[in-house]
Design a protein around this motif. Sequence first.
Motif, short mmCIF file in Angstrom:
data_model
loop_
_atom_site.label_atom_id
_atom_site.label_comp_id
_atom_site.label_asym_id
_atom_site.label_seq_id
_atom_site.Cartn_x
_atom_site.Cartn_y
_atom_site.Cartn_z
N MET A 41 0.83 -1.19 0.00
CA MET A 41 0.00 0.00 0.00
C MET A 41 0.87 1.25 0.00
N PHE A 42 2.00 1.21 0.71
CA PHE A 42 2.95 2.33 0.70
C PHE A 42 3.39 2.64 -0.73
N SER A 43 3.89 1.60 -1.41
CA SER A 43 4.45 1.79 -2.75
C SER A 43 3.41 2.31 -3.73
N TYR A 44 2.22 1.73 -3.69
CA TYR A 44 1.16 2.16 -4.60
C TYR A 44 0.76 3.61 -4.34
N PHE A 45 0.67 3.98 -3.07
CA PHE A 45 0.28 5.34 -2.71
C PHE A 45 1.33 6.35 -3.18
N LYS A 46 2.61 6.04 -2.97
CA LYS A 46 3.67 6.97 -3.39
C LYS A 46 3.69 7.13 -4.91
N ARG A 47 3.56 6.01 -5.64
CA ARG A 47 3.56 6.10 -7.11
C ARG A 47 2.38 6.93 -7.60
N SER A 48 1.22 6.71 -7.03
CA SER A 48 0.01 7.44 -7.45
C SER A 48 0.15 8.93 -7.20
N MET A 49 0.68 9.31 -6.04
CA MET A 49 0.82 10.72 -5.71
C MET A 49 1.88 11.39 -6.58
N MET A 50 2.98 10.70 -6.85
CA MET A 50 4.04 11.28 -7.67
C MET A 50 3.64 11.39 -9.13
N ASN A 51 2.74 10.54 -9.58
CA ASN A 51 2.23 10.66 -10.95
C ASN A 51 1.31 11.88 -11.09
N GLU A 52 0.66 12.23 -9.99
CA GLU A 52 -0.31 13.33 -10.02
C GLU A 52 0.33 14.67 -9.68
N PHE A 53 1.31 14.67 -8.76
CA PHE A 53 1.92 15.90 -8.28
C PHE A 53 3.44 15.80 -8.33
N LYS A 54 4.08 16.95 -8.36
CA LYS A 54 5.52 17.00 -8.28
C LYS A 54 5.91 16.89 -6.81
N MET A 55 6.47 15.73 -6.44
CA MET A 55 6.74 15.46 -5.03
C MET A 55 8.11 14.84 -4.86
N SER A 56 8.64 14.94 -3.65
CA SER A 56 9.90 14.30 -3.27
C SER A 56 9.65 13.36 -2.10
N ASP A 57 10.21 12.16 -2.17
CA ASP A 57 10.11 11.20 -1.08
C ASP A 57 11.31 11.38 -0.16
N LEU A 58 11.08 11.87 1.04
CA LEU A 58 12.17 12.14 1.98
C LEU A 58 12.44 10.97 2.91
N GLY A 59 11.77 9.84 2.68
CA GLY A 59 12.01 8.66 3.50
C GLY A 59 11.33 8.75 4.85
N ARG A 60 11.87 8.03 5.82
CA ARG A 60 11.28 8.01 7.16
C ARG A 60 11.28 9.41 7.78
N ILE A 61 10.23 9.69 8.52
CA ILE A 61 10.09 11.02 9.10
C ILE A 61 11.12 11.24 10.21
N HIS A 62 11.74 12.42 10.19
CA HIS A 62 12.66 12.83 11.24
C HIS A 62 12.25 14.16 11.87
N TYR A 63 11.68 15.03 11.03
CA TYR A 63 11.30 16.37 11.50
C TYR A 63 10.08 16.83 10.73
N PHE A 64 9.04 17.26 11.46
CA PHE A 64 7.80 17.65 10.79
C PHE A 64 7.12 18.74 11.60
N LEU A 65 7.07 19.95 11.06
CA LEU A 65 6.37 21.08 11.69
C LEU A 65 6.82 21.31 13.13
N GLY A 66 8.11 21.24 13.35
CA GLY A 66 8.65 21.47 14.69
C GLY A 66 8.71 20.24 15.56
N LEU A 67 8.14 19.13 15.11
CA LEU A 67 8.18 17.88 15.87
C LEU A 67 9.38 17.06 15.42
N GLU A 68 10.14 16.56 16.38
CA GLU A 68 11.27 15.68 16.09
C GLU A 68 10.87 14.24 16.38
N VAL A 69 11.11 13.36 15.42
CA VAL A 69 10.71 11.97 15.53
C VAL A 69 11.94 11.08 15.37
#
Length: 244
Positions: A41-69
Amino acid sequence: MGFQKRPYEPTLFVKIGENGKMLIACLYVDDLIFMGNNKGMFSYFKRSMMNEFKMSDLGRIHYFLGLEVVQSNDGIFVSQKKYAREILNRFKMQHFNPTNIPVEFGLKLTKAGRGKKTDSTFYKQIVGSLMYLTSTILDIMYAISLVSGYMECPTAMHLLAAKRILRYLQETKDFRIFYEKGEKADLIGFTDCDYAEDQDSIKSTSGYVFMLGTGAVSWSSKKQTIVTLSSTEAEFVAATACAC
């Protein structure tokens, strides 16, 4: 793509597949994070979104809106250490003596306050910055709720209470919430309230926290909307707010 928008959070979307497969996506402006339990489901979702929009896959989350993970084999750590340090530096509180209690014991704040009136813009900047920290630092919720009621006309006493929270951050800025991997994750809630502690409105303050395993997932501390006539009634109001 088969996602359903959650009624309680308009930027959260969930897709349920066969045999318990799940994909959860969260949007914020042009940022997107997603999680689930199936790599297909991950792979299909990423392919679908990248086909529709110009996007970059940054991999596993480390930093998001001031949150550190930080993700490890033992679980997930979530914090706002960098943001907490930035606040301390911004308001020049990084060298003040730390404290291990965010509110002075027995503190009673009123709109009249004590001391001279202080710069309301500066006070609002402090309180507003601290509010965002409650995304991961739940033990300052009551203190923030207390000082946020005096932003229109703060006095030296109110500013001192706000700066004490900053001193508490100096002591606890490296603390993190830990969600342990593979443990039995029971959802447990706690709620409590004071009784008529607000000196101006004679209203009580309700608070609750929900724990999912080792980590807190939801918390609140806010003034009740009505004036209760007994401590029992205040407790019922707090319990109702927690259940809703």
